[in-house]
Write a protein that holds these residues in place. Structure first.
Motif, PDB file in Angstrom:
ATOM      1  N   ARG A  27      20.753  27.779  52.398  1.00 47.71           N
ATOM      2  CA  ARG A  27      21.968  28.116  51.637  1.00 47.71           C
ATOM      3  C   ARG A  27      21.767  27.630  50.218  1.00 47.71           C
ATOM      4  O   ARG A  27      21.328  26.515  49.985  1.00 47.71           O
ATOM      5  CB  ARG A  27      23.211  27.472  52.252  1.00 47.71           C
ATOM      6  N   GLY A  53      24.074  27.290  46.966  1.00 46.87           N
ATOM      7  CA  GLY A  53      25.323  27.366  46.238  1.00 46.87           C
ATOM      8  C   GLY A  53      25.059  27.260  44.750  1.00 46.87           C
ATOM      9  O   GLY A  53      23.914  27.299  44.300  1.00 46.87           O
ATOM     10  N   ARG A  54      26.140  27.161  43.981  1.00 48.34           N
ATOM     11  CA  ARG A  54      25.952  27.031  42.533  1.00 48.34           C
ATOM     12  C   ARG A  54      25.313  25.706  42.173  1.00 48.34           C
ATOM     13  O   ARG A  54      24.475  25.628  41.279  1.00 48.34           O
ATOM     14  CB  ARG A  54      27.309  27.135  41.819  1.00 48.34           C
ATOM     15  N   ARG A  55      25.689  24.654  42.871  1.00 46.17           N
ATOM     16  CA  ARG A  55      25.273  23.318  42.465  1.00 46.17           C
ATOM     17  C   ARG A  55      24.472  22.595  43.535  1.00 46.17           C
ATOM     18  O   ARG A  55      23.914  21.531  43.283  1.00 46.17           O
ATOM     19  CB  ARG A  55      26.507  22.483  42.134  1.00 46.17           C
ATOM     20  N   LEU A  56      24.445  23.133  44.724  1.00 45.07           N
ATOM     21  CA  LEU A  56      23.723  22.484  45.817  1.00 45.07           C
ATOM     22  C   LEU A  56      22.907  23.527  46.584  1.00 45.07           C
ATOM     23  O   LEU A  56      23.350  24.670  46.744  1.00 45.07           O
ATOM     24  CB  LEU A  56      24.700  21.818  46.792  1.00 45.07           C
ATOM     25  N   VAL A 108      18.752  15.282  46.638  1.00 43.79           N
ATOM     26  CA  VAL A 108      19.903  14.413  46.883  1.00 43.79           C
ATOM     27  C   VAL A 108      19.625  13.541  48.101  1.00 43.79           C
ATOM     28  O   VAL A 108      19.699  12.318  48.041  1.00 43.79           O
ATOM     29  CB  VAL A 108      21.190  15.236  47.109  1.00 43.79           C
ATOM     30  N   CYS A 159      16.188  21.043  39.439  1.00 41.27           N
ATOM     31  CA  CYS A 159      16.729  20.554  40.705  1.00 41.27           C
ATOM     32  C   CYS A 159      16.192  19.171  41.000  1.00 41.27           C
ATOM     33  O   CYS A 159      15.176  18.750  40.448  1.00 41.27           O
ATOM     34  CB  CYS A 159      16.394  21.510  41.859  1.00 41.27           C
ATOM     35  N   THR A 201      19.241  18.197  51.124  1.00 40.49           N
ATOM     36  CA  THR A 201      20.183  18.714  50.140  1.00 40.49           C
ATOM     37  C   THR A 201      19.596  18.467  48.760  1.00 40.49           C
ATOM     38  O   THR A 201      19.172  17.353  48.462  1.00 40.49           O
ATOM     39  CB  THR A 201      21.532  17.963  50.242  1.00 40.49           C
ATOM     40  N   PHE A 207      20.536  23.838  50.326  1.00 40.58           N
ATOM     41  CA  PHE A 207      20.239  23.212  51.613  1.00 40.58           C
ATOM     42  C   PHE A 207      18.943  23.813  52.126  1.00 40.58           C
ATOM     43  O   PHE A 207      18.802  25.040  52.155  1.00 40.58           O
ATOM     44  CB  PHE A 207      21.384  23.448  52.582  1.00 40.58           C
ATOM     45  N   SER A 237      20.258  18.976  44.474  1.00 40.20           N
ATOM     46  CA  SER A 237      21.216  19.250  43.408  1.00 40.20           C
ATOM     47  C   SER A 237      20.571  20.190  42.401  1.00 40.20           C
ATOM     48  O   SER A 237      19.401  20.040  42.059  1.00 40.20           O
ATOM     49  CB  SER A 237      21.595  17.925  42.738  1.00 40.20           C
ATOM     50  N   ILE A 238      21.343  21.175  41.937  1.00 40.51           N
ATOM     51  CA  ILE A 238      20.879  22.128  40.920  1.00 40.51           C
ATOM     52  C   ILE A 238      21.729  21.911  39.679  1.00 40.51           C
ATOM     53  O   ILE A 238      22.956  21.828  39.767  1.00 40.51           O
ATOM     54  CB  ILE A 238      21.040  23.571  41.425  1.00 40.51           C
ATOM     55  N   PHE A 239      21.090  21.805  38.523  1.00 39.86           N
ATOM     56  CA  PHE A 239      21.847  21.528  37.295  1.00 39.86           C
ATOM     57  C   PHE A 239      21.125  22.168  36.115  1.00 39.86           C
ATOM     58  O   PHE A 239      19.951  22.498  36.191  1.00 39.86           O
ATOM     59  CB  PHE A 239      22.015  20.013  37.093  1.00 39.86           C
TER      60      PHE A 239
END
Lengths: 137, 137, 137, 137
Positions: free
Chosen positions: A101, A103-106, A78, A75, A126, A108, A128-130
């Protein structure tokens, strides 16, 4: 064993060490980290520099997100917005962060920075997850 | 001589010194500050910690606002949002900050952080301006 | 009777009326407002436009701050950051706002926008508080 | 012909139509949109509601990102921070938006809202970019 565990939060965190930052809990999308205020963390007005407080939030958010990653995920920050309520000059700063929260790619995250029971600052971010091979943003 | 000049940007900035931060210009609502990347400014992923980049922005914004203050005025950070575009591992980080609006009690500032001509991060912030006797918020 | 009561939240709110926004509670630094989703509030993707959700937050924050003002005080939005978690297409949107810190000149507010028990968005904002004769900023 | 062209900015934008918002340019990561101020866009203080100004920014950012999408890509707002400088009561509001960085999955956009040559507000936002089949964040 996944590559990101030792690197991320059980391993070496050079800037965290420079600040004296320690994690006291880290699980299930929540983290707590803290540091002892020292005079070399002051700004020119003789209070703790906003960048120190921010660094607690950014690091604590990273830890909270990390605790929700799968083994092949990384991660990165952002964006973060931080708001300051009170100056602080001594004692221990504690930062509680929570993923609100994922999500798949973000993800919070929210952080609250306190000295004792006094709220010093709040931050929202925020991340980013990758996948490790995928790269940033 | 006004109280806030030596305290603010010509005087001692302990956390700025810990980071190796220097101002190279500071006038008329603009500032430039920079630091040399060192490995003790890294996060666990081996890139410069977001808190270091943020600290450049917060400090640079404070300098830009300071250059627009009257002798009996002080300022403090209300809030900053920072967005990160690229990780960075070596070289010199330079932060250019500009006051884009200066009201009686609030100033709005933007910062761009670069390594060479590569944009690393941008930040926008609100600072509070108050009389030395008046206190925060 | 203070000038700002009828103007602010018991009086005419043209844009709120255009959106169909109503306050259902407003006291002690907290507010709740809501609106029924209509198709003329959609964006081109066929979900509620982000500006509608934002307008609930901005208006709800203004109400929450208003409930903490003295009779000769007014307030205005300085800045708001909003984060969106889920799109929404029908039903009632409810926004709960709370003043988390009220200084002399600045107030900090948080809003949560929900459809039923689903969190749709969150926002954090800074409002300026000033005397009726004093003007903005 | 790609699915998102008619939906997004050449097609029906119900909330934009409610506001009277029009795009006057849209290409290469930049957009300009505007609206005529009407009294039904006022807040209770008799100036344009902050949500109207925000909606220009959010819509303009969406247009600027859209102009950089491939045919099978969609976008959605992740977060926006807006700062207000001056109230406005009449005339035309114009919003210029620009993508300042477009990654694979995230875009970063800035907007300036003006009345004539007077800067009214600025906003910075993050948008998510995804394949039509992939869904949100």
């Amino acid at each position: 064993m996944s590559q990101n565990i030792p690197q991320t939060h059980e391993g070496h965190n050079p800037f965290g060490e420079l600040l004296g930052l320690n994690f006291t809990s880290l699980e299930a999308g929540r983290s707590r980290c803290s540091l002892e205020i020292r005079e070399d963390l002051y700004n020119p007005y003789g209070v703790v520099h906003g960048g120190v407080i921010y660094s607690l939030a950014d690091t604590g958010m990273g830890g909270a997100v990390y605790s929700r990653l799968k083994g092949d995920e990384l991660c990165s920050t952002v964006e973060i917005k931080i708001v300051y309520f009170r100056p602080v000059v001594s004692g221990t700063l504690t930062c509680d962060s929570e993923v609100i929260r994922r999500g798949r790619r973000l993800a919070f995250i929210e952080s609250e920075i306190r000295r004792g029971d006094r709220l010093i600052a709040k931050a929202t971010g925020t991340f980013s997850i990758f996948k490790a091979e995928g790269g940033l943003g």
